[in-house]
Write a protein that holds these residues in place. Structure first.
Motif, mmCIF file in Angstrom:
data_model
loop_
_atom_site.group_PDB
_atom_site.id
_atom_site.type_symbol
_atom_site.label_atom_id
_atom_site.label_comp_id
_atom_site.label_asym_id
_atom_site.label_seq_id
_atom_site.Cartn_x
_atom_site.Cartn_y
_atom_site.Cartn_z
ATOM 1 N N GLY A 134 0.822 -1.195 0.000
ATOM 2 C CA GLY A 134 0.000 0.000 0.000
ATOM 3 C C GLY A 134 0.861 1.251 0.000
ATOM 4 O O GLY A 134 2.016 1.236 -0.424
ATOM 5 N N TYR A 146 2.237 0.765 4.489
ATOM 6 C CA TYR A 146 0.999 -0.008 4.613
ATOM 7 C C TYR A 146 1.011 -1.209 3.671
ATOM 8 O O TYR A 146 1.536 -1.150 2.555
ATOM 9 C CB TYR A 146 -0.224 0.863 4.326
ATOM 10 C CG TYR A 146 -0.600 1.744 5.494
ATOM 11 C CD1 TYR A 146 -1.518 1.323 6.442
ATOM 12 C CD2 TYR A 146 0.005 2.992 5.664
ATOM 13 C CE1 TYR A 146 -1.855 2.123 7.531
ATOM 14 C CE2 TYR A 146 -0.315 3.800 6.746
ATOM 15 C CZ TYR A 146 -1.247 3.352 7.674
ATOM 16 O OH TYR A 146 -1.559 4.141 8.758
ATOM 17 N N ILE A 148 -1.827 -3.983 2.146
ATOM 18 C CA ILE A 148 -3.266 -4.201 1.977
ATOM 19 C C ILE A 148 -3.537 -5.697 1.930
ATOM 20 O O ILE A 148 -2.936 -6.426 1.127
ATOM 21 C CB ILE A 148 -3.793 -3.548 0.679
ATOM 22 C CG1 ILE A 148 -3.333 -2.087 0.590
ATOM 23 C CG2 ILE A 148 -5.313 -3.656 0.611
ATOM 24 C CD1 ILE A 148 -3.801 -1.209 1.704
ATOM 25 N N ASN A 150 -6.622 -8.617 1.627
ATOM 26 C CA ASN A 150 -8.011 -8.890 1.298
ATOM 27 C C ASN A 150 -8.342 -10.342 1.593
ATOM 28 O O ASN A 150 -7.632 -11.238 1.131
ATOM 29 C CB ASN A 150 -8.284 -8.581 -0.178
ATOM 30 C CG ASN A 150 -8.115 -7.111 -0.496
ATOM 31 O OD1 ASN A 150 -7.143 -6.709 -1.128
ATOM 32 N ND2 ASN A 150 -9.051 -6.294 -0.062
ATOM 33 N N GLN A 160 -11.486 -5.672 3.856
ATOM 34 C CA GLN A 160 -10.097 -5.238 3.666
ATOM 35 C C GLN A 160 -9.439 -4.933 5.001
ATOM 36 O O GLN A 160 -10.083 -4.442 5.922
ATOM 37 C CB GLN A 160 -10.034 -3.994 2.782
ATOM 38 C CG GLN A 160 -8.616 -3.580 2.391
ATOM 39 C CD GLN A 160 -8.600 -2.346 1.499
ATOM 40 O OE1 GLN A 160 -8.665 -1.221 1.981
ATOM 41 N NE2 GLN A 160 -8.516 -2.580 0.201
ATOM 42 N N GLU A 162 -5.847 -2.997 6.363
ATOM 43 C CA GLU A 162 -4.649 -2.216 6.053
ATOM 44 C C GLU A 162 -3.751 -2.272 7.280
ATOM 45 O O GLU A 162 -4.144 -1.841 8.359
ATOM 46 C CB GLU A 162 -5.018 -0.770 5.730
ATOM 47 C CG GLU A 162 -5.962 -0.616 4.549
ATOM 48 C CD GLU A 162 -6.489 0.800 4.434
ATOM 49 O OE1 GLU A 162 -5.700 1.701 4.082
ATOM 50 O OE2 GLU A 162 -7.674 1.000 4.720
#
Length: 218
Positions: A134, A146, A148, A150, A160, A162
């Motif tokens: 991220g 970050y 990510i 999922n 999601q 983070e």
């Protein structure tokens, strides 16, 4: 034929780039988990906030929920939402001090709802998630990278996650979970200590102590 070749090449390069990005993200998570997991024990003070734009709830509308947890391997002692949770590696003891009630169950919190509990910070990502890098954010002079995540499970209540990681220390700084109902839960580590000298029975449930103080055990 040329257009087909270009299209195939474009799809191939996109797939390779995504795969490399995913591997980079997972490698960072593994590095963080290995570093923090190698400590003899950890103390984490945290704050939690909730927002839901669809419901008109903005972050900061309500004061943050604060908690703290001590972790040692699989064992933990957690104070959260007015309850104390003691997991000794075999049984989970949930202690409501206001009501003087205690429930005991075998095994740890399962987290079937997809919610990442504070005790699962270092391990939750290892099963059931896809990864990608991220944004890199500057927060109060700290560079926070970050990742990510999922959920692979289409029925998960979380769509999601983070995970913010301090790029210098490789410690977790923040976790943001977005639910299917539009709610966003932010978990921020406000205090961190490691390798403290804890009492030998710190992660042990003292049944006699609570019974002598008129607690009810289910």
């Amino acid at each position: 034929m040329k257009k087909i070749t270009i299209l195939f090449l474009g799809l191939f390069l996109t797939t390779v780039a995504f795969s490399q990005d995913s591997e980079k993200a997972k490698s960072l998570l593994d590095e963080v988990s290995a570093k923090m997991g190698a400590y003899k024990n950890m103390y984490i003070g945290f704050s939690q906030t909730l927002s839901n734009e669809d419901a008109g709830i903005k972050e900061g509308d309500e004061p943050p929920i604060r908690g703290e947890i001590n972790l040692q391997g699989e064992k933990y002692n957690l104070n959260y939402l007015g309850n104390q949770f003691i997991y000794d590696g075999k049984n989970l003891h949930v202690i409501n001090h206001d009501e003087k009630e205690i429930s005991i169950s075998e095994g740890d919190i399962e987290g079937d709802d997809g919610f990442v509990y504070p005790s699962k910070l270092l391990t939750f990502y290892k099963e059931g998630y896809t990864f990608k890098m991220g944004k890199l954010q500057n927060t109060k002079g700290r560079k926070i990278q970050y990742v990510i995540l999922n959920p692979k499970d289409s029925n998960s209540e979380i769509i999601q996650v983070e995970l913010g990681i301090d790029a210098k220390t490789k410690h977790i700084y923040k976790l943001i979970q977005t639910g299917t109902n539009g709610s966003k839960t932010s978990f921020t580590i406000t205090k961190f200590k490691n390798n403290e000298d804890l009492p030998k029975n710190f992660f042990t449930f003292n049944k006699d102590k609570f019974l002598s103080n008129n607690y009810i055990i289910d």
